[in-house]
Design an enzyme around this catalytic site. Structure first.
Site, PDB file in Angstrom:
ATOM      1  N   LYS A 109      81.201 146.081  39.584  1.00 23.57           N
ATOM      2  CA  LYS A 109      81.119 145.815  38.141  1.00 23.57           C
ATOM      3  C   LYS A 109      80.945 146.904  37.501  1.00 23.57           C
ATOM      4  CE  LYS A 109      78.721 140.968  38.662  1.00 23.57           C
ATOM      5  NZ  LYS A 109      77.505 140.444  38.891  1.00 23.57           N
TER       6      LYS A 109
ATOM      7  N   GLN B 202      71.116 140.632  38.557  1.00 29.29           N
ATOM      8  CA  GLN B 202      71.950 140.075  39.618  1.00 29.29           C
ATOM      9  C   GLN B 202      71.358 138.810  40.382  1.00 29.29           C
ATOM     10  OE1 GLN B 202      75.301 140.451  40.202  1.00 29.29           O
ATOM     11  NE2 GLN B 202      75.393 138.913  41.974  1.00 29.29           N
TER      12      GLN B 202
ATOM     13  N   ASP C  24      75.569 137.358  30.744  1.00 30.20           N
ATOM     14  CA  ASP C  24      75.825 136.076  31.786  1.00 30.20           C
ATOM     15  C   ASP C  24      75.842 134.720  31.067  1.00 30.20           C
ATOM     16  OD1 ASP C  24      76.181 136.861  34.655  1.00 30.20           O
ATOM     17  OD2 ASP C  24      73.994 137.314  34.820  1.00 30.20           O
TER      18      ASP C  24
HETATM   19  N1  GUN Z   1      75.398 135.663  41.223  1.00 38.17           N
HETATM   20  C1  GUN Z   1      76.491 135.068  41.723  1.00 38.17           C
HETATM   21  N2  GUN Z   1      77.113 134.928  40.370  1.00 38.17           N
HETATM   22  C2  GUN Z   1      76.502 135.537  39.570  1.00 38.17           C
HETATM   23  C3  GUN Z   1      76.813 135.687  37.926  1.00 38.17           C
HETATM   24  O1  GUN Z   1      77.450 135.391  37.501  1.00 38.17           O
HETATM   25  N3  GUN Z   1      75.433 136.226  37.519  1.00 38.17           N
HETATM   26  C4  GUN Z   1      74.678 137.040  38.027  1.00 38.17           C
HETATM   27  N4  GUN Z   1      73.871 137.616  37.243  1.00 38.17           N
HETATM   28  N5  GUN Z   1      74.379 136.889  39.252  1.00 38.17           N
HETATM   29  C5  GUN Z   1      75.244 136.051  40.112  1.00 38.17           C
END
Ligand code: GUN
Length: 293
Positions: free
Chosen positions: A54, A98, A121
């Site tokens: 990311k 996350q 998100d």
């Molecule tokens: N963990 C797995 N997928 C995601 C996501 O799309 N966003 C976040 N914040 N954590 C994750």
């Protein structure tokens, strides 16, 4: 006949180019560099690797990364204090914490502490409610990735029969709502659904997000249907580890009209969709109309 392969890598690369152009426009015309804060708590190996990808993607399109890697024994109060600091920081337009979080931290409380306008998100209850009521909002990244891939095959979903297998808050639930907002006829299947195979065989578009390796078989698929496989499952065959989806690809590719491969389908799109959301959040916070991506 074999299915058209929906090439997530190429579609993602084109989208990344568009995001980069719009990011530069925001910077050159309005003096704003979108900032994305990514918060990782603890040492989950998969999470670490996602977070690294990311941050790299953020820099590539001209945005500014703010990375926080905090220890596994961080308290809920400490994490909320960090989120509140980021909420108030004018250099940060997007905040992503996350998941999963360590057991002492309640993820719902953390998500609720993020300012909805910075919730890239799309997990905040306000943003989920806006999606549910058809208002413009920040939507979760994986469902955005899926809808963009579906639209590469079906520019209009009007009246199409879609089966969404899975009802998670991250994928199945929001994706089914997005599909409904696009005027598809949406059925949602889950662990307790009866006659799953028959439901699958009726679907013109079959989306699968259940986290179960090669669960959907070729003979469950309607000939010519579009298959969107969200699964990322690590399996071992003859001592060799590799990634497979929730759909048995070798079987499905012979029946479907179009299909996303795993890897190389939904996966490459999701991070770019996070950049799309960060860009949208930045435009919104600058009081500008939403960008074209
Ligand atoms: N963990 C797995 N997928 C995601 C996501 O799309 N966003 C976040 N914040 N954590 C994750």
């Amino acid at each position: 006949m074999t299915a058209k392969i929906i090439d997530g890598k190429t579609i993602a690369a084109d989208l990344r180019t568009a995001v980069k152009a719009e990011t530069h426009r925001l910077t050159s015309e309005h003096g704003m560099v979108p900032g994305l804060a990514v918060v990782l708590v603890g040492d989950n190996a998969a999470s670490k690797s996602y977070v690294t990808s990311k941050s790299r993607a953020v820099v590539e399109v001209g945005m500014r990364p703010f990375d926080y890697h905090w220890p596994a024994d961080t308290t809920e109060a400490e994490l909320i204090a960090l989120v509140q600091k980021l909420n108030a920081d004018p250099a940060v337009q997007g905040i992503l914490v996350q998941l999963p979080l360590p057991p002492q931290i309640n993820p719902a409380r953390i998500i609720a502490s993020i300012t909805p306008d910075k919730d890239v998100d799309g997990f905040h209850p306000i943003n989920a409610g806006r999606l549910m009521t058809g208002l413009p909002t920040l939507m979760p990244c994986t469902p955005i990735a899926c809808i963009k891939l579906i639209k590469s095959v079906h520019p209009s979903l009007l009246g199409l029969d879609v089966l969404m297998v899975g009802r998670s808050h991250i994928v199945g639930n929001p994706l089914s709502q997005i599909l409904l907002n696009e005027n598809a006829t949406v059925t949602v299947a889950h662990t307790h659904t009866r006659h799953l195979q028959e439901l699958c065989r009726r679907a013109e578009i079959l989306c699968v997000a259940i986290g179960s390796a090669e669960f959907v078989r070729g003979d469950w698929i309607k000939p010519g249907a579009t298959v969107i496989d969200v699964g990322i499952n690590r399996v071992n065959h003859g001592g060799k580890s590799h990634i497979v989806g929730d759909v048995n690809y070798a079987e499905a590719v012979k029946v479907a009209g179009a299909i996303t491969p795993v890897p190389g389908g939904v996966g490459p799109m999701t991070i770019v969709c996070l950049l799309v959301n960060t860009l949208r959040a930045a435009y919104m916070q600058a009081g500008l109309p939403p960008p074209s991506v």
